[in-house]
Scaffold this motif. Structure first.
Motif, PDB file in Angstrom:
ATOM      1  N   ALA A 113       0.839  -1.202   0.000  1.00 37.21           N
ATOM      2  CA  ALA A 113       0.000   0.000   0.000  1.00 37.21           C
ATOM      3  C   ALA A 113       0.872   1.250   0.000  1.00 37.21           C
ATOM      4  O   ALA A 113       0.627   2.194  -0.758  1.00 37.21           O
ATOM      5  CB  ALA A 113      -0.929  -0.002   1.210  1.00 37.21           C
ATOM      6  N   ARG A 114       1.915   1.228   0.835  1.00 41.17           N
ATOM      7  CA  ARG A 114       2.811   2.394   0.886  1.00 41.17           C
ATOM      8  C   ARG A 114       3.524   2.583  -0.447  1.00 41.17           C
ATOM      9  O   ARG A 114       3.793   3.711  -0.861  1.00 41.17           O
ATOM     10  CB  ARG A 114       3.840   2.235   2.009  1.00 41.17           C
ATOM     11  N   SER A 115       3.831   1.469  -1.127  1.00 46.08           N
ATOM     12  CA  SER A 115       4.564   1.571  -2.390  1.00 46.08           C
ATOM     13  C   SER A 115       3.728   2.260  -3.466  1.00 46.08           C
ATOM     14  O   SER A 115       4.247   2.746  -4.463  1.00 46.08           O
ATOM     15  CB  SER A 115       5.008   0.191  -2.876  1.00 46.08           C
ATOM     16  N   LEU A 116       2.408   2.302  -3.261  1.00 42.63           N
ATOM     17  CA  LEU A 116       1.533   2.979  -4.223  1.00 42.63           C
ATOM     18  C   LEU A 116       1.442   4.475  -3.932  1.00 42.63           C
ATOM     19  O   LEU A 116       0.703   5.198  -4.585  1.00 42.63           O
ATOM     20  CB  LEU A 116       0.127   2.373  -4.184  1.00 42.63           C
ATOM     21  N   GLY A 117       2.180   4.921  -2.919  1.00 44.05           N
ATOM     22  CA  GLY A 117       2.187   6.352  -2.601  1.00 44.05           C
ATOM     23  C   GLY A 117       1.238   6.728  -1.481  1.00 44.05           C
ATOM     24  O   GLY A 117       1.064   7.904  -1.181  1.00 44.05           O
ATOM     25  N   MET A 118       0.600   5.725  -0.867  1.00 43.47           N
ATOM     26  CA  MET A 118      -0.317   6.044   0.227  1.00 43.47           C
ATOM     27  C   MET A 118       0.469   6.486   1.454  1.00 43.47           C
ATOM     28  O   MET A 118       1.537   5.938   1.749  1.00 43.47           O
ATOM     29  CB  MET A 118      -1.145   4.811   0.607  1.00 43.47           C
ATOM     30  N   THR A 119      -0.083   7.443   2.189  1.00 48.93           N
ATOM     31  CA  THR A 119       0.560   7.881   3.418  1.00 48.93           C
ATOM     32  C   THR A 119       0.282   6.845   4.514  1.00 48.93           C
ATOM     33  O   THR A 119      -0.535   5.939   4.335  1.00 48.93           O
ATOM     34  CB  THR A 119      -0.013   9.228   3.895  1.00 48.93           C
ATOM     35  N   GLN A 135      -3.426   6.904   5.283  1.00 47.99           N
ATOM     36  CA  GLN A 135      -4.245   6.331   4.200  1.00 47.99           C
ATOM     37  C   GLN A 135      -4.160   4.813   4.236  1.00 47.99           C
ATOM     38  O   GLN A 135      -5.163   4.121   4.091  1.00 47.99           O
ATOM     39  CB  GLN A 135      -3.767   6.857   2.843  1.00 47.99           C
ATOM     40  N   ASN A 161      12.754   2.877  -4.148  1.00 51.52           N
ATOM     41  CA  ASN A 161      11.584   3.714  -3.834  1.00 51.52           C
ATOM     42  C   ASN A 161      11.458   3.980  -2.332  1.00 51.52           C
ATOM     43  O   ASN A 161      10.401   4.358  -1.846  1.00 51.52           O
ATOM     44  CB  ASN A 161      10.293   3.128  -4.422  1.00 51.52           C
ATOM     45  N   ASN A 164       6.053   9.799  -0.434  1.00 51.16           N
ATOM     46  CA  ASN A 164       4.741   9.435  -0.961  1.00 51.16           C
ATOM     47  C   ASN A 164       4.544   9.992  -2.365  1.00 51.16           C
ATOM     48  O   ASN A 164       3.956   9.356  -3.228  1.00 51.16           O
ATOM     49  CB  ASN A 164       3.638   9.924  -0.032  1.00 51.16           C
ATOM     50  N   ARG A 211       6.910   8.006  -4.767  1.00 54.53           N
ATOM     51  CA  ARG A 211       6.446   6.647  -5.049  1.00 54.53           C
ATOM     52  C   ARG A 211       5.329   6.619  -6.079  1.00 54.53           C
ATOM     53  O   ARG A 211       5.067   5.583  -6.685  1.00 54.53           O
ATOM     54  CB  ARG A 211       5.972   5.976  -3.761  1.00 54.53           C
ATOM     55  N   GLN A 212       4.663   7.770  -6.268  1.00 55.18           N
ATOM     56  CA  GLN A 212       3.599   7.802  -7.273  1.00 55.18           C
ATOM     57  C   GLN A 212       4.144   7.517  -8.661  1.00 55.18           C
ATOM     58  O   GLN A 212       3.420   7.048  -9.529  1.00 55.18           O
ATOM     59  CB  GLN A 212       2.903   9.170  -7.262  1.00 55.18           C
ATOM     60  N   ILE A 234       5.802  -0.696  -8.155  1.00 57.52           N
ATOM     61  CA  ILE A 234       6.593  -1.880  -7.805  1.00 57.52           C
ATOM     62  C   ILE A 234       5.675  -3.091  -7.704  1.00 57.52           C
ATOM     63  O   ILE A 234       4.529  -2.988  -7.240  1.00 57.52           O
ATOM     64  CB  ILE A 234       7.396  -1.665  -6.501  1.00 57.52           C
ATOM     65  N   PHE A 289      -5.076  -6.731  -1.979  1.00 55.44           N
ATOM     66  CA  PHE A 289      -5.811  -6.357  -0.772  1.00 55.44           C
ATOM     67  C   PHE A 289      -7.055  -7.248  -0.706  1.00 55.44           C
ATOM     68  O   PHE A 289      -7.976  -7.078  -1.510  1.00 55.44           O
ATOM     69  CB  PHE A 289      -6.203  -4.878  -0.807  1.00 55.44           C
ATOM     70  N   VAL A 347      -4.748   8.713  -3.325  1.00 58.24           N
ATOM     71  CA  VAL A 347      -3.463   9.404  -3.437  1.00 58.24           C
ATOM     72  C   VAL A 347      -3.530  10.530  -4.473  1.00 58.24           C
ATOM     73  O   VAL A 347      -3.072  11.634  -4.229  1.00 58.24           O
ATOM     74  CB  VAL A 347      -2.345   8.402  -3.802  1.00 58.24           C
TER      75      VAL A 347
END
Lengths: 216, 240
Positions: free
Chosen positions: A120-126, A129, B48, B73, B76-77, B81, B89, B105
């Protein structure tokens, strides 16, 4: 044949007591859940730093609830807080539930795979989030059965507030027993009322769980 | 462009990356091969910022990844990866898995995110599985979903960490096909892989990692067909 002095009014008295039991349960579980979520999250996020918190919560989990009620009541008089008995009951039981709920929440969060959080973090989520969208829903599924257990246990534990003088379900039955001297019948009815209330909560819980299970 | 300069990475006492320097050009496909414990996956995680580094620097488009002031953050956008464990999920449908990050995001509207998710999922061949939960998918399908999920963020770079290693052999092909498609589309990719034939086919360059260092690097022909170092040859032989 079967004769009894148990009247309709007696039954209404019991229902009144049951209503108080439900209210106590509601507030205690609400306080316990909110407290448990915050403290459980802290325990999961900072397991080492919060070890002392664990010790403190152990006090609430190990000292018999009855003693906690009596102590809380005494503290109320000593400090001159003049809190109503209902409030003392809710807060004491709420703290007791918090102590249990903390570990329920912590174990739920511990069960979320670090790899998923990382994805989840790797997708840019804080951090937040990720916590709200991934960890929290997954932890809820894991923790829910234990939480339901706690709720049902808390409902029965509310009976102990009668020592503070609140006429909840069990205390109400004592008045009636003293008057009509039919303990067996009255306690059976009281037991049945507890059963029905517990059953209703458990039924709702089972429905929620089933809905989750069809998904994953 | 990714600039990796003299990177050191340790886990406690154990140093797993021992001063690696490497540049990845825009549009390039770079494969990293090597035995387990050679530090190749760890290096990928450092790119990343999922792992910290103890020395050197990594820059992506000139942004220093390990500078505390860098907004990871945000960075990473643009770096997607895909992991060995596909990490779907489980409480969200395939579609929701892909929509989540663009919604939260990037702040996309539901409709925009939905359109993008459908587009990406069709692209990886999962157009029929939009409203299915991931547990109902095979490993290969879950991994393709993970690729679509990363692509939905419109990244400039894609990192693949042994994306096919946890799959049943008969499912490897479909994931490799998806990755090949991406390479042909001109995506900048860094792949850590054990699929030597695939690496040879899609890569512009191949790096052989050994004991935390780049032992040999060059075109696929140089490194895989005619390795100049005996250790590279021995490794290639051992995994055939």
């Amino acid at each position: 044949m079967f004769e009894t002095s148990f009247t309709r009014t007696d039954f209404l008295i019991l229902l009144n007591g049951a209503w108080l039991t439900l209210q106590l349960t509601f507030w205690a579980v609400l306080i316990g859940t909110l407290g448990g979520i915050v403290l459980g999250w802290l325990r999961n996020a900072q397991p080492r730093l919060t070890i002392p918190l664990g010790w403190l919560l152990d006090v609430f989990r190990t000292v018999p609830l009855l003693i906690q009620f009596v102590l809380a009541n005494s503290l109320n008089s000593i400090l001159g807080l003049h809190w109503p008995i209902m409030l003392i009951g809710c807060v004491t039981l709420g703290l007791y539930c918090s102590a249990y709920c903390t570990d329920i929440v912590r174990s739920g969060l511990d069960a979320v795979s670090p790899n998923l959080r990382r994805a989840a973090r790797s997708l840019g989520m804080t951090y937040w989030q990720e916590l709200f969208n991934i960890s929290a829903p997954l932890a809820t599924r894991v923790a829910f059965p234990s939480w339901l257990n706690m709720t049902l246990a808390a409902m029965k534990d509310t009976a102990l507030v009668m020592w503070l003088g609140l006429a909840e379900l069990l205390r109400s039955s004592q008045y009636i027993i003293t008057r009509i001297q039919e303990p067996l019948l009255v306690l059976c009815i009281v037991g049945l009322i507890y059963y029905v209330m517990s059953w209703a909560i458990a039924w709702c819980g089972a429905r929620i769980e089933r809905r989750w299970n069809t998904n994953d | 462009m990714i600039n990796i300069h003299q990177v050191h990475k340790s886990f406690g006492e154990l140093e797993v990356v021992k001063g690696v320097s490497l540049d990845v050009e825009k549009g390039e496909v770079l494969s990293i091969i090597g035995g387990s414990g050679s530090g190749k996956s760890t290096l990928l995680m450092c790119i990343n910022g999922l792992e910290s580094i103890q020395g050197g620097s990594i820059k992506v488009d000139g942004v220093d990844v390990h500078n505390p002031k860098t907004d990871l953050n945000l960075l990473r956008q643009k770096i997607g990866i895909v992991f060995q464990q596909w990490n779907a999920f489980p409480h969200l449908t395939v579609m929701e898995n892909v929509m989540l990050a663009p919604r939260k995001v990037l702040g996309r509207s539901r409709q925009e995110a939905e359109e993008e998710a459908v587009r990406q999922l069709k692209h990886v061949g999962l157009g029929e599985k939009l409203n299915v939960f991931p547990t109902k998918l095979s490993g290969g399908q879950q991994q393709r979903m993970a690729i679509a999920r990363a692509l939905a963020m419109s990244p400039d770079y894609m990192l693949f960490d042994e994306a096919t290693s946890a799959l049943d052999p008969q499912l490897v092909g479909e994931v490799l096909d998806t990755m090949r498609m991406l390479a042909e589309d001109g995506m900048t990719m860094v792949l850590v892989t054990h699929e030597i034939a695939f690496a040879r086919e899609v890569s512009d360059r191949v790096a052989f990692f050994r004991q935390g260092l780049i032992h040999e690097i060059g075109t696929p022909d140089e490194v895989i067909r005619n390795p100049s170092k005996p250790e590279t040859a021995a490794f290639l032989k051992s995994i055939k």
